[in-house]
Every structure is written in structure tokens, then in C-alpha cells.
Design an enzyme around this catalytic site. Structure first.
Site, PDB file in Angstrom:
ATOM      1  N   TYR A 146     -83.788   2.008 -86.153  1.00  0.00           N
ATOM      2  CA  TYR A 146     -83.933   1.411 -87.481  1.00  0.00           C
ATOM      3  C   TYR A 146     -84.391  -0.036 -87.357  1.00  0.00           C
ATOM      4  O   TYR A 146     -85.327  -0.478 -88.029  1.00  0.00           O
ATOM      5  CB  TYR A 146     -82.602   1.487 -88.225  1.00  0.00           C
ATOM      6  CG  TYR A 146     -82.590   0.805 -89.569  1.00  0.00           C
ATOM      7  CD1 TYR A 146     -83.056   1.449 -90.697  1.00  0.00           C
ATOM      8  CD2 TYR A 146     -82.089  -0.490 -89.700  1.00  0.00           C
ATOM      9  CE1 TYR A 146     -83.033   0.824 -91.939  1.00  0.00           C
ATOM     10  CE2 TYR A 146     -82.063  -1.122 -90.932  1.00  0.00           C
ATOM     11  CZ  TYR A 146     -82.539  -0.461 -92.047  1.00  0.00           C
ATOM     12  OH  TYR A 146     -82.518  -1.088 -93.273  1.00  0.00           O
TER      13      TYR A 146
ATOM     14  N   SER B 226     -85.875  -5.413 -93.929  1.00  0.00           N
ATOM     15  CA  SER B 226     -84.412  -5.503 -93.924  1.00  0.00           C
ATOM     16  C   SER B 226     -84.061  -6.764 -93.146  1.00  0.00           C
ATOM     17  O   SER B 226     -84.893  -7.289 -92.384  1.00  0.00           O
ATOM     18  CB  SER B 226     -83.816  -4.271 -93.226  1.00  0.00           C
ATOM     19  OG  SER B 226     -82.482  -4.481 -92.834  1.00  0.00           O
TER      20      SER B 226
END
Length: 309
Positions: free
Chosen positions: A161, A148
């Protein structure tokens, strides 16, 4: 089929979480390039909708593999199943993940165990389970690990995350040095906003990780945040960009162009943080040898610890 992707025709690819969101976008891009697919899933409704798309487009139906990416034994069985079904595996895409928000200072062990277990542990399981099959295969092969932009950009609401994506980045960048000498490509993919339902992971939290330090999920606030995802890139477009990056043997694939300002700040902040004094010759030599070893690995040489001293 684009000229740059024709070499992937008939190659066998396994994609975790390949029936929805970005994973399904990648699956569609691969299928349109005439790759043969095995797709893992957990949600039967998503699988059925994915199957309908393949049928409607006259494309070969994938091998459907029911899998929890945190299940190591299940992942090992999946690798055996895919290789037995197709006779070889050439590409593995480690994609499945959860996106969870909350104040990291309040996080519990359960928060860490769940998010890291899926986002980093799932990638590890895919690499360990499928690499033996990729090594047995011949021709063009590739490992794709989906991270990401959070692998570079941190913030106040997604600390675990972000940590998981930094971990995927570090693993993938290092693994590439080991795989290039084996003739296997390796790419870190860092997408940004994609038009998916990735924002609603907190609603699907497993019972064994229920003891969250984040408190009860504020459904209305999360659903309002989820509306931003409608502005995201079409998953198929992201999948096509990933396939193009693989074809170009890129170690790093960015799908979105809107981050020059962030990377400029990272670069400037990093340089400004370096001490201004001069390093001694002995330490400079160690770093010279490290850089030389990395360059040699990407040119196809297997590096041992002896090359670093």
C-alpha cells in the site's frame, strides 16, 4: 458557496470511486460548489445511497459510470461517455483504492499485482484516459490524484500500500511540471485518517488475486482495527479542504494537521544522511540546471530534455 471556490461552478468533474468514503465526500463538496459530476462506482447499494443524497439536497443527479479502475478499456469508454454527456471534462479525481495490511516480507505476486494494480494502475488509467478531454476543454481544469500520508510515512504493516502511494506521489509531482504549461492544475492529495470503511478492503479481494502471502484474514483483528476509523475526519470536510487546495492551485494538499513531528524527523534524517564532502562544480551545475528547469515549468514554460543539459 465560498468565494474561493466559485470559479468551479458548472465545471464538469469525474471522480473514481465517488459514491462512498472519501470519494463521496469529495463529490458532495464539489456538488455544493455547483460543479457537475460523473461518479464511478462498483457497488449498487453505495450508488443508490449517493443518489438519495443528491435528490434530498435538490442537486443535479450525477452521471453514474460503472467502472473497475483496473479496466483500461472501461476507463477509456468512461472518458468518452462523460465528455459526450456533458460536452467537456474539466476535472478528474483519481480516488479509488484498496487498503490492505500484512507482512511485506511474506507478500506474494498476487498481493503486489492487486494492490499496485488498483492504487497506482487506477491512477495511471485515469490520467491516460481523461487527459485528452481535459486538454480539449477550456477554462479552469485540474487533475487530482489521491494518495495518502503513506506517501511519506512508511510502516511495518502496509508495505505494498505504501509503495503504491509513493508511486502516486512521484507520478503526480512529476506530472504537475508537464500540466502547468498547458493551463491544467495538478494536485497530490495526502489524506490521513478519514471516517470511512477503507480498512475492510481485504474482505473484497478479487478471486484472481486469491493467492495471498499474507495468509487468511483475521476478521476480528481487522474489525477491531477498523474501529479507529470512527475517529477520522468527516469525508465532506476532507472534500472541502481538497476543493480549497485546488482553488489555491496547490500542488500538494494535506488535509490533516497532525504530522509536524513526522516531517521534522524526515527532514532531519534526510539531512543527516547526506555526505559531508563537497560536490564538484560540474555536478553542482547539473543540479542548478535541474532546479531552474523545474522552476521555469511551474512558471508556465514547457521543458524539454535540452533544458537539462
Amino acid at each position: 458557496m465560498g468565494e474561493e471556490t466559485k470559479d468551479w461552478a458548472s465545471r464538469v468533474a469525474f471522480i473514481s470511486g465517488g459514491v462512498s468514503g472519501l470519494g463521496f465526500g469529495i463529490a458532495r463538496a464539489f456538488a455544493l460548489a455547483r460543479m457537475r459530476l460523473a461518479l464511478s462506482y462498483r457497488n449498487e447499494d453505495y450508488r443508490s445511497k449517493a443518489a438519495a443524497w443528491f435528490a434530498q439536497n435538490g442537486l443535479e443527479e450525477p452521471l453514474w459510470v460503472r467502472l473497475d479502475v483496473t479496466d483500461r478499456e472501461g476507463f477509456a469508454r468512461a472518458a468518452e461517455q462523460v465528455e459526450a454527456h456533458f460536452g467537456a471534462v474539466h476535472v478528474v479525481v483519481n480516488n479509488a483504492g484498496v487498503s490492505v495490511f500484512g507482512n511485506t516480507a511474506e507478500a506474494s505476486h498476487a498481493d503486489y499485482d492487486w494492490i499496485m494494480g488498483v492504487n497506482f494502475g487506477g491512477v495511471v488509467n485515469g490520467v491516460v484516459s481523461f487527459l485528452p478531454a481535459l486538454r480539449r476543454a477550456t477554462g479552469r481544469r485540474h487533475v487530482v490524484n489521491i494518495a495518502s500520508m503513506a506517501a511519506y510515512l512508511s510502516g511495518p504493516q502496509a508495505g505494498i500500500y505504501t509503495a503504491s502511494k509513493f508511486a502516486v506521489r512521484g507520478l503526480t509531482e512529476s506530472l504537475r511540471y508537464n500540466l502547468v504549461p498547458l493551463g491544467i492544475g495538478c494536485s497530490l492529495v495526502c489524506p490521513a485518517l478519514v471516517a470511512t470503511n477503507a480498512w475492510d478492503s481485504a474482505f473484497r479481494r478479487p478471486a484472481e488475486f486469491a493467492d495471498s502471502g499474507f495468509g487468511e484474514v483475521n476478521r476480528s483483528a481487522l474489525e477491531h482495527f477498523g474501529k479507529a476509523f470512527s475517529a477520522g475526519m468527516d469525508p465532506l470536510e476532507a472534500g472541502q479542504r481538497i476543493l480549497s487546495g485546488m482553488s489555491e492551485e496547490k500542488g500538494l494538499i494535506f488535509t490533516h494537521p497532525e504530522f509536524a513531528e513526522d516531517f521534522k524527523a524526515i527532514y532531519e534524517d534526510s539531512l543527516a544522511a547526506l555526505p559531508l564532502d563537497e560536490a564538484p562544480p560540474e555536478r553542482l551545475e547539473v543540479e542548478r540546471m535541474r532546479r531552474a528547469a523545474n522552476k521555469a515549468a511551474l512558471e508556465g514554460r514547457e521543458i524539454t530534455i535540452g533544458d537539462l543539459n
